[in-house]
Write a protein that holds these residues in place. Sequence first.
Motif, PDB file in Angstrom:
ATOM      1  N   THR A 132       0.982  -1.164  -0.015  1.00 35.07           N
ATOM      2  CA  THR A 132       0.002   0.091  -0.093  1.00 35.07           C
ATOM      3  C   THR A 132       0.970   1.168   0.123  1.00 35.07           C
ATOM      4  O   THR A 132       1.863   1.332   0.917  1.00 35.07           O
ATOM      5  CB  THR A 132      -0.902  -0.137   1.233  1.00 35.07           C
ATOM      6  OG1 THR A 132      -1.759  -0.921   1.214  1.00 35.07           O
ATOM      7  CG2 THR A 132      -1.741   1.429   1.420  1.00 35.07           C
ATOM      8  N   TRP A 133       0.538   2.285  -1.111  1.00 36.44           N
ATOM      9  CA  TRP A 133       1.136   3.461  -0.983  1.00 36.44           C
ATOM     10  C   TRP A 133       0.231   4.539  -0.631  1.00 36.44           C
ATOM     11  O   TRP A 133      -0.789   4.586  -1.037  1.00 36.44           O
ATOM     12  CB  TRP A 133       1.648   3.727  -2.491  1.00 36.44           C
ATOM     13  CG  TRP A 133       2.833   2.962  -2.909  1.00 36.44           C
ATOM     14  CD1 TRP A 133       4.036   2.912  -2.705  1.00 36.44           C
ATOM     15  CD2 TRP A 133       2.529   1.601  -3.867  1.00 36.44           C
ATOM     16  NE1 TRP A 133       4.379   1.811  -3.750  1.00 36.44           N
ATOM     17  CE2 TRP A 133       3.677   1.066  -4.156  1.00 36.44           C
ATOM     18  CE3 TRP A 133       1.237   0.931  -4.149  1.00 36.44           C
ATOM     19  CZ2 TRP A 133       3.553  -0.056  -4.767  1.00 36.44           C
ATOM     20  CZ3 TRP A 133       1.285  -0.235  -4.894  1.00 36.44           C
ATOM     21  CH2 TRP A 133       2.610  -0.933  -5.343  1.00 36.44           C
ATOM     22  N   SER A 134       0.659   5.461   0.424  1.00 38.81           N
ATOM     23  CA  SER A 134      -0.239   6.358   0.889  1.00 38.81           C
ATOM     24  C   SER A 134       0.277   7.758   0.194  1.00 38.81           C
ATOM     25  O   SER A 134       1.670   8.124   0.522  1.00 38.81           O
ATOM     26  CB  SER A 134       0.099   6.570   2.538  1.00 38.81           C
ATOM     27  OG  SER A 134      -0.657   5.310   3.050  1.00 38.81           O
ATOM     28  N   PHE A 135      -0.739   8.456  -0.254  1.00 33.76           N
ATOM     29  CA  PHE A 135       0.017   9.494  -1.049  1.00 33.76           C
ATOM     30  C   PHE A 135       0.108  10.895  -0.440  1.00 33.76           C
ATOM     31  O   PHE A 135       0.342  12.016  -0.856  1.00 33.76           O
ATOM     32  CB  PHE A 135      -0.882   9.768  -2.283  1.00 33.76           C
ATOM     33  CG  PHE A 135      -0.803   8.459  -3.252  1.00 33.76           C
ATOM     34  CD1 PHE A 135       0.372   8.564  -3.832  1.00 33.76           C
ATOM     35  CD2 PHE A 135      -1.923   7.850  -3.614  1.00 33.76           C
ATOM     36  CE1 PHE A 135       0.416   7.419  -4.844  1.00 33.76           C
ATOM     37  CE2 PHE A 135      -2.105   7.010  -4.484  1.00 33.76           C
ATOM     38  CZ  PHE A 135      -0.601   6.560  -5.208  1.00 33.76           C
ATOM     39  N   ASP A 136      -0.220  10.956   1.059  1.00 32.09           N
ATOM     40  CA  ASP A 136       0.102  12.110   1.919  1.00 32.09           C
ATOM     41  C   ASP A 136       1.685  12.335   1.995  1.00 32.09           C
ATOM     42  O   ASP A 136       1.758  13.266   2.849  1.00 32.09           O
ATOM     43  CB  ASP A 136      -0.908  12.024   3.165  1.00 32.09           C
ATOM     44  CG  ASP A 136      -0.710  10.909   3.890  1.00 32.09           C
ATOM     45  OD1 ASP A 136      -0.187   9.816   3.330  1.00 32.09           O
ATOM     46  OD2 ASP A 136      -0.727  10.960   5.202  1.00 32.09           O
ATOM     47  N   VAL A 137       2.528  11.422   2.075  1.00 30.39           N
ATOM     48  CA  VAL A 137       3.630  11.533   2.129  1.00 30.39           C
ATOM     49  C   VAL A 137       4.612  11.194   0.630  1.00 30.39           C
ATOM     50  O   VAL A 137       3.886  10.360  -0.116  1.00 30.39           O
ATOM     51  CB  VAL A 137       4.158  10.587   3.160  1.00 30.39           C
ATOM     52  CG1 VAL A 137       3.714  10.783   4.595  1.00 30.39           C
ATOM     53  CG2 VAL A 137       3.885   8.795   2.801  1.00 30.39           C
ATOM     54  N   CYS A 138       5.646  11.687   0.631  1.00 30.98           N
ATOM     55  CA  CYS A 138       6.452  11.578  -0.612  1.00 30.98           C
ATOM     56  C   CYS A 138       7.782  11.730  -0.358  1.00 30.98           C
ATOM     57  O   CYS A 138       8.148  12.227   0.708  1.00 30.98           O
ATOM     58  CB  CYS A 138       6.068  12.390  -1.669  1.00 30.98           C
ATOM     59  SG  CYS A 138       6.233  14.008  -1.554  1.00 30.98           S
ATOM     60  N   SER A 139       8.635  11.610  -1.519  1.00 31.81           N
ATOM     61  CA  SER A 139      10.188  11.889  -1.358  1.00 31.81           C
ATOM     62  C   SER A 139      10.537  13.030  -1.957  1.00 31.81           C
ATOM     63  O   SER A 139      10.422  13.253  -3.137  1.00 31.81           O
ATOM     64  CB  SER A 139      10.897  10.703  -2.262  1.00 31.81           C
ATOM     65  OG  SER A 139      12.233  11.018  -2.139  1.00 31.81           O
ATOM     66  N   GLY A 140      10.956  13.922  -1.032  1.00 32.26           N
ATOM     67  CA  GLY A 140      11.206  15.399  -1.744  1.00 32.26           C
ATOM     68  C   GLY A 140       9.940  16.147  -1.704  1.00 32.26           C
ATOM     69  O   GLY A 140      10.102  17.519  -1.100  1.00 32.26           O
ATOM     70  N   CYS A 141       8.891  15.969  -2.051  1.00 37.50           N
ATOM     71  CA  CYS A 141       7.487  16.771  -1.976  1.00 37.50           C
ATOM     72  C   CYS A 141       7.690  18.033  -2.739  1.00 37.50           C
ATOM     73  O   CYS A 141       7.173  18.928  -2.368  1.00 37.50           O
ATOM     74  CB  CYS A 141       7.193  17.041  -0.493  1.00 37.50           C
ATOM     75  SG  CYS A 141       6.653  15.298   0.322  1.00 37.50           S
ATOM     76  N   THR A 142       8.570  18.151  -3.705  1.00 39.50           N
ATOM     77  CA  THR A 142       8.346  19.426  -4.666  1.00 39.50           C
ATOM     78  C   THR A 142       8.438  18.773  -5.967  1.00 39.50           C
ATOM     79  O   THR A 142       8.995  17.821  -6.387  1.00 39.50           O
ATOM     80  CB  THR A 142       9.909  20.152  -4.320  1.00 39.50           C
ATOM     81  OG1 THR A 142      11.037  19.383  -4.690  1.00 39.50           O
ATOM     82  CG2 THR A 142       9.754  20.597  -3.050  1.00 39.50           C
ATOM     83  N   GLY A 143       7.876  19.799  -6.616  1.00 41.77           N
ATOM     84  CA  GLY A 143       7.865  19.711  -8.233  1.00 41.77           C
ATOM     85  C   GLY A 143       6.711  19.186  -8.768  1.00 41.77           C
ATOM     86  O   GLY A 143       5.369  18.616  -8.018  1.00 41.77           O
TER      87      GLY A 143
END
Length: 222
Positions: A31-42
């Motif tokens: 499961t991937w939760s889309f409220d977190v990410c790697s870098g979160c820019t762009g």
Amino acid sequence: MGLSFKNIFAATSLIAFGILGASSAQAVPVTWSFDVCSGCTGSSFSYTSSGNTITATGFTNHTLSTHTNLFAKHNGGDENGVGIASDPTHDDEIWGTSLIRIDLGGANKYTSLSFTMGSTTGTEHWEVWGSNSATSGLTEVTTGTTEGSFSLPSTYEYYFFGLDTNDTHWGDNVLLASLTGTLTNLTTPVPESSTWAMLILGFFGIGFVAYRQKGKPALRLV
């Protein structure tokens, strides 16, 4: 205390069944939760879960020719997920003709695909399209107006999340909250009956030889 033949047989049988049981284990969903990410820019975010990475990319419209920045939203409740930073309502959600493309890294790579939407109320109507091309050939796969869990076909490499094309209410916007899937190459085939029998007999034989050797005197060189 010395080992009896019964104990040796029991131990070798447990080892055999343990190996066979492990070989037939089923894959675990990711499961991937889309409220977190790697870098979160762009305009693109990478999401990794259990060593498996997928990529989200934002677009201004269905021509998929112009990128737009994504926004990872984490406000609690149903306000968790990924949206679009240029949302004119300042909710930072998928709005108007904007789309978020999810790249799974290959067609048929995952089975039992499902997703959840966030921040979906009132007249807000989302839609999902699938394609094996990153920029064309979108086919509608599902649509809805709620925040439950929804299934996806496993045949596409790319999925596109946006508002239903008939939703023209100004201010309507939604979030893509999560995606779940099972890797197709993680399930090991279950051994045939003959393989089971040969492995168990082999371990039984090892135990029997060990038992016989235990009763023989050791050879000493003087």
